[in-house]
Enzyme design. Structure first.
Site, mmCIF file in Angstrom:
data_model
loop_
_atom_site.group_PDB
_atom_site.id
_atom_site.type_symbol
_atom_site.label_atom_id
_atom_site.label_comp_id
_atom_site.label_asym_id
_atom_site.label_seq_id
_atom_site.Cartn_x
_atom_site.Cartn_y
_atom_site.Cartn_z
ATOM 1 N N ASP A 17 0.858 -1.192 0.000
ATOM 2 C CA ASP A 17 0.000 0.000 0.000
ATOM 3 C C ASP A 17 0.894 1.242 0.000
ATOM 4 O O ASP A 17 1.762 1.392 0.851
ATOM 5 C CB ASP A 17 -0.885 -0.040 1.260
ATOM 6 C CG ASP A 17 -1.937 1.063 1.262
ATOM 7 O OD1 ASP A 17 -3.116 0.742 1.446
ATOM 8 O OD2 ASP A 17 -1.581 2.242 1.106
ATOM 9 N N ASP A 113 -3.605 2.235 -5.407
ATOM 10 C CA ASP A 113 -2.347 2.252 -4.650
ATOM 11 C C ASP A 113 -2.128 1.006 -3.801
ATOM 12 O O ASP A 113 -1.255 1.000 -2.952
ATOM 13 C CB ASP A 113 -2.267 3.521 -3.773
ATOM 14 C CG ASP A 113 -2.919 3.358 -2.409
ATOM 15 O OD1 ASP A 113 -3.950 2.689 -2.325
ATOM 16 O OD2 ASP A 113 -2.378 3.911 -1.442
ATOM 17 N N GLU A 114 -2.880 -0.029 -4.050
ATOM 18 C CA GLU A 114 -2.886 -1.157 -3.121
ATOM 19 C C GLU A 114 -3.068 -2.475 -3.870
ATOM 20 O O GLU A 114 -3.901 -2.557 -4.770
ATOM 21 C CB GLU A 114 -4.084 -0.920 -2.217
ATOM 22 C CG GLU A 114 -4.137 -1.628 -0.943
ATOM 23 C CD GLU A 114 -5.488 -1.370 -0.280
ATOM 24 O OE1 GLU A 114 -5.895 -2.190 0.509
ATOM 25 O OE2 GLU A 114 -6.142 -0.346 -0.586
HETATM 26 N N1 DCP Z 1 -8.788 8.239 -1.151
HETATM 27 C C1 DCP Z 1 -9.884 9.069 -1.370
HETATM 28 N N2 DCP Z 1 -10.888 9.132 -0.450
HETATM 29 C C2 DCP Z 1 -10.819 8.399 0.680
HETATM 30 C C3 DCP Z 1 -9.723 7.540 0.913
HETATM 31 C C4 DCP Z 1 -8.718 7.485 -0.031
HETATM 32 O O1 DCP Z 1 -9.944 9.737 -2.396
HETATM 33 N N3 DCP Z 1 -11.808 8.493 1.558
HETATM 34 C C5 DCP Z 1 -7.706 8.215 -2.146
HETATM 35 C C6 DCP Z 1 -6.596 9.151 -1.768
HETATM 36 C C7 DCP Z 1 -5.504 8.271 -1.249
HETATM 37 C C8 DCP Z 1 -5.719 6.983 -2.028
HETATM 38 O O2 DCP Z 1 -7.123 6.912 -2.255
HETATM 39 O O3 DCP Z 1 -4.216 8.835 -1.485
HETATM 40 C C9 DCP Z 1 -5.233 5.754 -1.298
HETATM 41 O O4 DCP Z 1 -5.966 5.545 -0.105
HETATM 42 P P1 DCP Z 1 -5.296 5.013 1.227
HETATM 43 O O5 DCP Z 1 -6.401 4.649 2.145
HETATM 44 O O6 DCP Z 1 -4.263 3.970 0.925
HETATM 45 O O7 DCP Z 1 -4.596 6.315 1.861
HETATM 46 P P2 DCP Z 1 -3.203 6.979 1.539
HETATM 47 O O8 DCP Z 1 -2.410 6.190 0.568
HETATM 48 O O9 DCP Z 1 -3.427 8.394 1.168
HETATM 49 O O10 DCP Z 1 -2.493 6.978 2.968
HETATM 50 P P3 DCP Z 1 -1.835 5.760 3.780
HETATM 51 O O11 DCP Z 1 -0.392 6.104 3.904
HETATM 52 O O12 DCP Z 1 -2.530 5.752 5.095
HETATM 53 O O13 DCP Z 1 -2.067 4.497 2.968
HETATM 54 MG MG MG Z 2 -2.164 4.108 0.773
#
Ligand code: DCP
Ligand code: MG
Length: 369
Positions: A17, A113-114
């Protein structure tokens, strides 16, 4: 006895992730954003703007995904707010999948991203899943200037939780002998499928951790939580046999778009559906597929998402049916009342329809005999 124990082979599963995904890409591409609290999403001055994600610098102030941008601004008046650039994130997503594919073809993306990777038999014969996870993290850092966190275990459930443990830039291995203790200590809220409502219900029943859940019989779990009770019973014992499923998209075929400006009128929405329907139709043609179910996906400006679907007695694939059905499904949602940021159409339920590629593959296999 000995033989039975030795023949037990564990799978090697990695969950990867990306860290603060959208925000990290923005900081990489705009050096002036680095080291600063950055919020990607709707702007605070726009009505209904919502945070998609925040850089780790911004998270220190309590800013989180899905929070109203106005609230984020209150928490951190110095934060920078930028609009998402989905094309850039899609490109990175393609690049990380290319890196994964150096090690295995068993890749199941969960979002941009995952992904889950099954590296039980890795292409390079490295053997150690922990080593592969480290190499993937290194490649993402060196080639893409981004960081990812990885969890390594023998099943999907534990690997996914593990990837979150040492975030950002984390790497966590939970081996077979550590799983039982790990699951016993896990708060119920972390269990897959346990939403806020179920977590609340569990707390009222005095169930706080995996160890508490383990006290209940399978029957008791099913009585309290329905079918998911079976899943809880197994998972709390570290048992999760779900396979990493590559090419899940062949189960459905979709096209969707997030709009630069939210859609407000029915005319705009229908115009977008006309366009998206053509994309779906072209893909169906390309894969020689017909489906029985058409699904419309709508994401509103507050990130709330709904889907509506209609199924047909016989498989369909013509443009007219796709377009009309998508518009009918839209009209049943009181369109115009809320602003829309994303529309998507998908076709699924392909049933026994066999694709041309599959036929070719099967006949090629038959020729071997
Ligand atoms: N995303 C979004 N709305 C949300 C959650 C996520 O648009 N409610 C988008 C933005 C994030 C991406 O999806 O960058 C990936 O989600 P993640 O939950 O993996 O969160 P991040 O990658 O941003 O942070 P982390 O480091 O906690 O994985
Ligand atoms: Mg993420």
């Amino acid at each position: 006895m000995m033989q039975a124990a030795m023949s037990t082979t564990f799978r090697k599963i990695i969950h990867i992730d990306m860290d603060a995904f959208y925000a990290s890409v923005e900081q990489r591409d705009h050096p002036e954003y680095r080291g600063k609290p950055l919020v990607v999403g709707g702007l605070p001055e726009g009505r209904g703007g919502v945070v998609a994600t925040a850089s780790y610098e911004a998270r220190k102030f309590g800013i989180r995904s899905a929070m109203p941008s106005k609230q984020a601004l209150q928490l951190c008046p110095d934060a920078l707010f930028v609009r998402p650039r989905f094309d850039a994130y899609k490109e990175v997503s393609r690049q990380i999948r290319e890196i994964f594919s150096r090690y295995t073809d068993l890749i199941e993306p969960l979002s941009l991203d995952e992904a889950y990777l099954d590296v039980t038999h890795d292409k390079l014969n490295i053997g150690s899943a922990l080593e592969i996870a480290q190499q993937i993290k290194d490649a993402i850092r060196n080639e893409l200037q981004l960081t990812a966190s990885a969890g390594v275990s023998i099943n999907k459930f534990v690997a996914k939780i593990a990837s979150d443990i040492n975030k950002p830039d984390g790497l966590k291995f939970i081996g077979p002998s550590a799983i039982e203790a790990f699951m016993e200590n896990l708060p119920v809220g972390k269990f897959h499928g346990v939403g806020k409502v179920t977590a609340e219900k569990m707390k009222k029943m005095g169930l706080h951790t995996g160890a508490d859940l383990k006290q209940l019989s399978e029957d008791e779990l099913v009585r309290s939580f329905g079918k998911t009770g079976h899943f809880y019973y197994r998972i709390v014992r570290g048992i999760d046999e779900r396979e990493v499923q590559p090419h899940r998209e062949t189960k459905s075929l979709a096209a969707e778009d997030t709009f630069a400006a939210d859609l407000t009128t029915i005319e705009e929405m229908e115009a977008q559906l006309d366009r998206i329907a053509v994309l779906v139709y072209n893909r169906l043609e390309k894969h020689n597929l017909k489906g029985r179910t058409i699904t419309l996906k709508i994401k509103y400006s507050d990130f709330k998402q709904i889907t509506r679907n209609r199924s047909f007695a016989a498989p369909v694939a013509d443009l007219e049916t796709i377009t009309t059905t998508a518009k009918q499904l839209l009209s049943a949602t009181s369109p115009g009342e809320s602003k829309i940021r994303l529309l998507g159409i998908s076709m699924s339920n392909f049933g026994e329809v066999v694709t041309r590629q599959k036929v070719e593959k099967i006949s090629a296999q038959l020729k071997l005999f």
